[in-house]
Design an enzyme around this catalytic site. Structure first.
Site, PDB file in Angstrom:
ATOM      1  N   CYS A  77       0.833  -1.198   0.000  1.00 49.78           N
ATOM      2  CA  CYS A  77       0.000   0.000   0.000  1.00 49.78           C
ATOM      3  C   CYS A  77       0.876   1.260   0.000  1.00 49.78           C
ATOM      4  CB  CYS A  77      -0.994  -0.040   1.169  1.00 49.78           C
ATOM      5  SG  CYS A  77      -2.305   1.198   1.018  1.00 49.78           S
ATOM      6  N   HIS A 175      -3.823  -4.749  -0.113  1.00 48.20           N
ATOM      7  CA  HIS A 175      -3.363  -5.342   1.145  1.00 48.20           C
ATOM      8  C   HIS A 175      -3.472  -6.864   1.055  1.00 48.20           C
ATOM      9  CE1 HIS A 175      -2.972  -1.769   3.742  1.00 48.20           C
ATOM     10  NE2 HIS A 175      -3.876  -1.250   2.930  1.00 48.20           N
ATOM     11  N   GLU A 177      -2.556  -8.976   3.181  1.00 55.84           N
ATOM     12  CA  GLU A 177      -2.904  -9.496   4.518  1.00 55.84           C
ATOM     13  C   GLU A 177      -4.399  -9.382   4.803  1.00 55.84           C
ATOM     14  OE1 GLU A 177      -2.316  -5.119   5.385  1.00 55.84           O
ATOM     15  OE2 GLU A 177      -1.575  -6.569   3.931  1.00 55.84           O
TER      16      GLU A 177
END
Length: 194
Positions: A77, A175, A177
């Protein structure tokens, strides 16, 4: 394998750490130069505003270190955006790893872009086993235009770089994650890169 998440006070680092744990690995959060240099894999996160994040990076001296790293590095990001030449956000000079300037979406669309979007034009080992059109999670008002280092694209108002790569440096605008099983696979692919 030693995995380091660079801790410079500008990142949602706990969610990345937990994502790495779900893959069966431990990651160390650190700003220590020697620990970063000794890592097998380095993750460079970033959440928030670019100029204040770059200020924190410079205050820790890590702005000089990151571009010199030889092991695989993944910017996430804002981390990816700071690896570019510059960003319009706060008129911030970046680390100059990726040869592109980050710009803001126009006033015609709502920013930030928040939510799930598809990725396409996948061109790297980072996306091994990932299908065109898979959904990833994004939160951003600024983007890197398509450039020679683009390894994946997404679309919001226009087509832009969803991921970049140059040598051992990788960056994702999304992202991983927070991108469910697709994101976990991308993180695992990163950990397997030699």
């Amino acid at each position: 394998m030693k995995i380091v998440i660079i801790n410079y006070g500008a990142g949602n680092i706990q969610s990345i750490k937990f994502a790495i744990q779900r893959l069966g690995y431990e990651a160390v959060l650190t700003s220590d130069v020697n620990e970063i240099l000794a890592a097998d894999k380095v993750i460079f996160p970033g959440v928030g505003e670019a100029s204040s994040a770059m200020h924190k990076l410079k205050a820790s001296g890590l702005d000089a270190l990151v571009p010199t790293l030889k092991q695989p590095v993944l910017g996430i990001c804002l981390g990816m955006q700071l690896m570019c030449n510059a960003t319009e956000e706060g008129d911030t000079k970046g680390l100059g790893i990726f040869d592109v300037d980050v710009v803001k979406f126009s006033k015609k669309v709502k920013v930030p872009q928040i939510g799930w979007n598809q990725i396409a034009n996948l061109k790297s080992d980072l996306f091994s086993g990932i299908s065109e059109g898979e959904y990833i999670y994004l939160v951003h008002s600024f983007y890197a235009p398509i450039c020679k280092e683009t390894i994946a694209t997404s679309e919001y108002e226009l087509e832009y770089s969803a991921a970049l790569q140059k040598n051992n440096f990788y960056g994702t605008q999304f992202h991983p994650e927070k991108s469910s099983s697709v994101g976990e696979k991308i993180l695992m692919n990163f950990l397997r890169i030699k």
